[in-house]
Every structure is written in structure tokens, then in C-alpha cells.
Design a protein around this motif. Sequence first.
Motif, PDB file in Angstrom:
ATOM      1  N   GLN A   1     -10.702  -0.402   5.836  1.00 22.36           N
ATOM      2  CA  GLN A   1      -9.580   0.036   4.879  1.00 22.36           C
ATOM      3  C   GLN A   1      -8.388  -0.415   5.617  1.00 22.36           C
ATOM      4  OE1 GLN A   1     -10.230   4.005   3.686  1.00 22.36           O
ATOM      5  NE2 GLN A   1     -11.390   3.181   1.969  1.00 22.36           N
TER       6      GLN A   1
ATOM      7  N   ASP B   1      -4.467   1.129   5.157  1.00 21.64           N
ATOM      8  CA  ASP B   1      -4.302   2.399   4.210  1.00 21.64           C
ATOM      9  C   ASP B   1      -2.865   2.721   4.727  1.00 21.64           C
ATOM     10  OD1 ASP B   1      -4.182   4.434   2.572  1.00 21.64           O
ATOM     11  OD2 ASP B   1      -5.937   5.644   3.522  1.00 21.64           O
ATOM     12  N   TYR B   2      -2.086   3.438   3.904  1.00 18.79           N
ATOM     13  CA  TYR B   2      -0.628   3.974   4.285  1.00 18.79           C
ATOM     14  C   TYR B   2      -1.149   5.084   5.299  1.00 18.79           C
ATOM     15  CZ  TYR B   2       3.998   5.021   3.422  1.00 18.79           C
ATOM     16  OH  TYR B   2       5.511   5.408   3.340  1.00 18.79           O
ATOM     17  N   ASN B   3      -0.259   5.041   6.568  1.00 19.07           N
ATOM     18  CA  ASN B   3      -0.621   6.047   7.361  1.00 19.07           C
ATOM     19  C   ASN B   3      -0.028   7.209   7.380  1.00 19.07           C
ATOM     20  OD1 ASN B   3       1.686   5.725   8.485  1.00 19.07           O
ATOM     21  ND2 ASN B   3       1.248   5.049  10.538  1.00 19.07           N
TER      22      ASN B   3
ATOM     23  N   ILE C   1       0.912  -1.175  -0.117  1.00 23.43           N
ATOM     24  CA  ILE C   1      -0.037   0.110   0.014  1.00 23.43           C
ATOM     25  C   ILE C   1       0.821   1.316  -0.034  1.00 23.43           C
ATOM     26  CG2 ILE C   1      -1.920  -1.113   1.056  1.00 23.43           C
ATOM     27  CD1 ILE C   1      -0.921   0.112   3.781  1.00 23.43           C
TER      28      ILE C   1
ATOM     29  N   GLU D   1      -9.430  -2.432   0.428  1.00 23.31           N
ATOM     30  CA  GLU D   1     -10.681  -2.526   0.947  1.00 23.31           C
ATOM     31  C   GLU D   1     -10.827  -3.931   1.302  1.00 23.31           C
ATOM     32  OE1 GLU D   1     -12.816  -0.147   0.779  1.00 23.31           O
ATOM     33  OE2 GLU D   1     -11.915   1.457  -0.292  1.00 23.31           O
TER      34      GLU D   1
ATOM     35  N   ARG E   1      -3.067   7.118  -4.101  1.00 24.45           N
ATOM     36  CA  ARG E   1      -2.708   6.357  -3.176  1.00 24.45           C
ATOM     37  C   ARG E   1      -3.422   4.688  -3.682  1.00 24.45           C
ATOM     38  NH1 ARG E   1      -3.042   7.044   1.903  1.00 24.45           N
ATOM     39  NH2 ARG E   1      -3.140   9.234   1.787  1.00 24.45           N
TER      40      ARG E   1
ATOM     41  N   LEU F   1      -4.681   1.541  -1.509  1.00 23.64           N
ATOM     42  CA  LEU F   1      -5.042   0.754  -0.207  1.00 23.64           C
ATOM     43  C   LEU F   1      -5.947  -0.217  -0.564  1.00 23.64           C
ATOM     44  CD1 LEU F   1      -8.341   1.711  -0.061  1.00 23.64           C
ATOM     45  CD2 LEU F   1      -7.420   4.047   0.490  1.00 23.64           C
TER      46      LEU F   1
ATOM     47  N   GLN G   1     -13.269   5.523   4.053  1.00 16.17           N
ATOM     48  CA  GLN G   1     -13.400   7.096   3.594  1.00 16.17           C
ATOM     49  C   GLN G   1     -14.536   7.261   2.843  1.00 16.17           C
ATOM     50  OE1 GLN G   1     -11.516   9.182   5.319  1.00 16.17           O
ATOM     51  NE2 GLN G   1     -10.888   7.081   6.267  1.00 16.17           N
TER      52      GLN G   1
END
Length: 174
Positions: free
Chosen positions: A76, A78-80, A34, A114, A110, A112, A64
Motif C-alpha cells: 500500500q 499510505d499517508y505516513n 492520499i 492498493e 483515509r 490510500l 494492513q
Amino acid sequence: MLIKGLGRVEGTVEDLQPVTLKQLIPLDLLDSFIGIYWHVGKGKFIIYKAPLLDAKYAVVEMGQDYDEQSNTDDLQIDYNVFHMDIWYEDVLKKYPEFIGCEFDYFSRGRILYEVQQKKLVIYGSKRLLNSAKVVEFLAREFMLPKGGFLVNDKIYKDKDDVRSVGDGECGIYS
């Protein structure tokens, strides 16, 4: 339902039981990454990525509300780190030629995961993701297996750099 049982998490993947989360991801996606990226012109990209279940850079959060295809009841991975933070804290130090450019000057996106869809999603601008070479390049860089990802071009806006995507090869900006 397992996803509802996990609830909202405000932290890294370590905040969930890794075995439980790992069971929600198809085996062919476990080696995927990700992250975030910028297209800085002429098919060149700046990329920041982490393994899908990285304890430091992967964050689990509720979906989101990006667009009508998003499911805010879904989880999700996701990259933080945000584009803005990396741009000012790291990119400008590595690439001083971009000093004076804001973090959103170039097309960005991006990747991510799901959880309910069991798919990784490449987010980016319409014109950028309409290029098969760009999608293939991003899929290769983030190790996204064929059939294991979706493309969403409804969130990020096209910028001037997309005019130079062209038919050339894609690569990492250095």
C-alpha cells in the motif's frame, strides 16, 4: 513477482526505486492524492493530503489487516502521519473550538493506494460513505478519477457527526 521483489519497506517512497513504483500505478492515478480526513459535522471536512508519490508524506508498507477485503501480501502507499498525531500536533492549534475533543471524536477516514488492485481506496464509516455527495466530494478533493477508486466502510465507526451529513453541500471546514 515485482511486488514480492520490493519487499517490506519501512520508510517513504524514496526508499524504493521511484521508476519501479511509478510503473505500478496507472497513468490516470498519478495525479491523485492520499491522506486522511475528519467529518466535523454539517458536511464539513478537515483534510490532510499529499500527492500519491510524495517523497515526504507517502509511505510504502505491507497491506494492513483491516478486514476480509484487505490483502496483507499487497503493498500500500499510505499517508505516513496518523490521525492522532495530526489532531494533537496541528488540528487543535488551527481549530481551538475542538479542544476537549479526542482525535477519534468525529468520523474519520483515509485514502490510500492498493498496489495489486491498482486502485485508491476511500476508507470511512458506513453512514458517511453511504452519502453519494460525501464520496463525490472526497473523490474530487483527492483527485480520484471515476473508476480509479474503491470505497471501504468496514473499518471506521459512525460517530454522532454523521447525523448532520444531510443533503447539503460538502466542503472544507474553515
